[in-house]
Design a protein around this motif. Sequence first.
Motif, PDB file in Angstrom:
ATOM      1  N   GLN A 139       0.807  -1.220   0.000  1.00  0.00           N
ATOM      2  CA  GLN A 139       0.000   0.000   0.000  1.00  0.00           C
ATOM      3  C   GLN A 139       0.836   1.264   0.000  1.00  0.00           C
ATOM      4  N   THR A 140       2.057   1.221   0.557  1.00  0.00           N
ATOM      5  CA  THR A 140       2.912   2.418   0.533  1.00  0.00           C
ATOM      6  C   THR A 140       3.399   2.736  -0.873  1.00  0.00           C
ATOM      7  N   LEU A 141       3.176   1.833  -1.816  1.00  0.00           N
ATOM      8  CA  LEU A 141       3.550   2.087  -3.216  1.00  0.00           C
ATOM      9  C   LEU A 141       2.426   2.750  -4.006  1.00  0.00           C
ATOM     10  N   HIS A 142       1.319   3.061  -3.342  1.00  0.00           N
ATOM     11  CA  HIS A 142       0.184   3.696  -4.015  1.00  0.00           C
ATOM     12  C   HIS A 142       0.623   4.927  -4.790  1.00  0.00           C
ATOM     13  N   ASP A 143       1.448   5.761  -4.164  1.00  0.00           N
ATOM     14  CA  ASP A 143       2.084   6.884  -4.845  1.00  0.00           C
ATOM     15  C   ASP A 143       3.452   7.078  -4.186  1.00  0.00           C
ATOM     16  N   PRO A 144       4.491   7.435  -4.966  1.00  0.00           N
ATOM     17  CA  PRO A 144       5.858   7.413  -4.451  1.00  0.00           C
ATOM     18  C   PRO A 144       6.078   8.394  -3.298  1.00  0.00           C
ATOM     19  N   VAL A 145       6.605   7.875  -2.198  1.00  0.00           N
ATOM     20  CA  VAL A 145       6.884   8.738  -1.052  1.00  0.00           C
ATOM     21  C   VAL A 145       7.973   9.754  -1.378  1.00  0.00           C
ATOM     22  N   ASP A 146       8.798   9.450  -2.384  1.00  0.00           N
ATOM     23  CA  ASP A 146       9.835  10.406  -2.797  1.00  0.00           C
ATOM     24  C   ASP A 146       9.234  11.760  -3.154  1.00  0.00           C
ATOM     25  N   TYR A 147       8.044  11.750  -3.735  1.00  0.00           N
ATOM     26  CA  TYR A 147       7.426  13.011  -4.136  1.00  0.00           C
ATOM     27  C   TYR A 147       6.802  13.748  -2.963  1.00  0.00           C
ATOM     28  N   LYS A 148       6.555  13.046  -1.864  1.00  0.00           N
ATOM     29  CA  LYS A 148       6.167  13.749  -0.642  1.00  0.00           C
ATOM     30  C   LYS A 148       7.377  14.483  -0.071  1.00  0.00           C
ATOM     31  N   TYR A 149       8.540  13.836  -0.115  1.00  0.00           N
ATOM     32  CA  TYR A 149       9.768  14.516   0.291  1.00  0.00           C
ATOM     33  C   TYR A 149      10.006  15.747  -0.578  1.00  0.00           C
ATOM     34  N   GLN A 150       9.781  15.576  -1.887  1.00  0.00           N
ATOM     35  CA  GLN A 150      10.015  16.694  -2.809  1.00  0.00           C
ATOM     36  C   GLN A 150       9.103  17.863  -2.497  1.00  0.00           C
ATOM     37  N   GLU A 151       7.842  17.576  -2.217  1.00  0.00           N
ATOM     38  CA  GLU A 151       6.886  18.643  -1.910  1.00  0.00           C
ATOM     39  C   GLU A 151       7.294  19.411  -0.654  1.00  0.00           C
ATOM     40  N   ILE A 152       7.660  18.669   0.376  1.00  0.00           N
ATOM     41  CA  ILE A 152       8.049  19.337   1.618  1.00  0.00           C
ATOM     42  C   ILE A 152       9.370  20.073   1.457  1.00  0.00           C
ATOM     43  N   GLY A 153      10.311  19.442   0.768  1.00  0.00           N
ATOM     44  CA  GLY A 153      11.597  20.102   0.543  1.00  0.00           C
ATOM     45  C   GLY A 153      11.467  21.386  -0.248  1.00  0.00           C
ATOM     46  N   GLU A 154      10.620  21.367  -1.273  1.00  0.00           N
ATOM     47  CA  GLU A 154      10.399  22.575  -2.070  1.00  0.00           C
ATOM     48  C   GLU A 154       9.785  23.679  -1.221  1.00  0.00           C
ATOM     49  N   TRP A 155       8.830  23.308  -0.357  1.00  0.00           N
ATOM     50  CA  TRP A 155       8.210  24.310   0.515  1.00  0.00           C
ATOM     51  C   TRP A 155       9.221  24.880   1.511  1.00  0.00           C
ATOM     52  N   VAL A 156      10.048  24.017   2.097  1.00  0.00           N
ATOM     53  CA  VAL A 156      11.056  24.488   3.053  1.00  0.00           C
ATOM     54  C   VAL A 156      11.988  25.496   2.401  1.00  0.00           C
ATOM     55  N   LEU A 157      12.402  25.211   1.169  1.00  0.00           N
ATOM     56  CA  LEU A 157      13.410  26.038   0.509  1.00  0.00           C
ATOM     57  C   LEU A 157      12.843  27.242  -0.222  1.00  0.00           C
ATOM     58  N   THR A 158      11.605  27.141  -0.707  1.00  0.00           N
ATOM     59  CA  THR A 158      11.064  28.228  -1.538  1.00  0.00           C
ATOM     60  C   THR A 158       9.760  28.817  -1.006  1.00  0.00           C
ATOM     61  N   GLY A 159       9.103  28.122  -0.100  1.00  0.00           N
ATOM     62  CA  GLY A 159       7.816  28.596   0.404  1.00  0.00           C
ATOM     63  C   GLY A 159       6.641  28.195  -0.456  1.00  0.00           C
ATOM     64  N   LYS A 160       6.871  27.446  -1.529  1.00  0.00           N
ATOM     65  CA  LYS A 160       5.784  27.034  -2.416  1.00  0.00           C
ATOM     66  C   LYS A 160       5.081  25.806  -1.856  1.00  0.00           C
ATOM     67  N   VAL A 161       3.744  25.882  -1.739  1.00  0.00           N
ATOM     68  CA  VAL A 161       2.978  24.735  -1.273  1.00  0.00           C
ATOM     69  C   VAL A 161       2.669  23.809  -2.448  1.00  0.00           C
ATOM     70  N   PRO A 162       2.381  22.535  -2.192  1.00  0.00           N
ATOM     71  CA  PRO A 162       2.131  21.582  -3.278  1.00  0.00           C
ATOM     72  C   PRO A 162       0.922  21.969  -4.133  1.00  0.00           C
TER      73      PRO A 162
END
Length: 392
Positions: free
Chosen positions: A363-386
């Motif tokens: 079930q954890t393969l439903h959608d890649p967790v890597d892209y959750k990291y990407q979303e949070i990382g982008e917000w931390v660095l740029t302030g952009k929400v997903p």
Amino acid sequence: MNASAQRTQTPIEIAQQLAQAFAKTAAERDKQGGNPKAQRDLIRQSGLLSLSIPQQYGGQGADWQTIFKTIQTIAQVDSSLAHVYGFHHLLIATVQLFAQPEQYAPWFSQTAQNHLFWGNTLNPLDRRTTATQLSEHEYIFHGDKSFCSGSIDSDILLCSGFNEAEKLLIGVIPTAREGVSFLGDWNNMGQRQTDSGSSHFEQVKISKDELLLNPGPLSTPYSSLRPLIAQLIFVHLFLGVAEGAFETAKQTVQSQKAWSKSLAEQAVHDPFTQKHFAEFYVQLESVRLLAEKAIQHLQWAWQIGESLTAAQRGEVSLAIATAKIAATNTSLYITQNIFQVMGARATTAQLNLDRFWRNVRTQTLHDPVDYKYQEIGEWVLTGKVPDPSFYS
């Protein structure tokens, strides 16, 4: 479970009672796969299918904390049943977010009154089903859909197809509608009783008033809460499985002798065993706290309703993405490492304890967790929400 008993029990107590019943056969049913008809009927009889339906339509109008807690409770013993039960409430929410009360009122009333189970044939990534308009008021859905969790033995289906303009159309139809069939081809290593196989639509007639067009899929910040609810269902699914694995390991170790080289006589006094359980506990507590924070954000946004802004929706998505990462990592870690404390005897096929890991790994393969990291990382660095999508 009779009606008078239901009236005196809270939804969480009812979920606990269901979990006790499911636990007796969970290991064997996981081996068998297929459709858990008897267990789904117990969920129907429990009254929990009306939990998320507003009271004005005969439902219980429960808050999200209660809904997620019932999913988590069932997942502790049977993540397949928790999955289809959780998706039922996701589909109820989908209709609320994508349509208007005058359209969904009869669906909700019938669901609450008759304990109807909703099934999923939406899968927006699978574009093989076409939606062809025959007239002003009638469409034809034709083609196949994969990953249709809970479709078999459902009463109502949420389905989708793409029209000639490549627009996604979502409809609500009776599962028994002529032309709808299920291939029963789900035979994966985990979530084996979710009936997440393929569906086929053979020239299925769908009227315009069965399509969710106002406001439609993900068309406003509020309607875009739908994928966030899905992600938070997964959080509580993973958390529940991890808790179930933890409790199984705990009960096993409490009756075991320590390893022969240990200075302790009983396993509960062995320092290495204690360290493993401390790590399990700390990770579980972290997920519980992050999940609670995410629920609070979702409930806040849900109550704001149509006035929800994109920025506010972004806050919710970040809280849920954070919990999703933690729940994914914790569930995989605990379900894999319980064997380190239980020992070789725990690997016997009769116990089937690897189902905890197989279920969350699937079930954890439903959608890649890597892209959750990407979303949070982008917000931390740029302030952009997903950006809203069916997966974020």
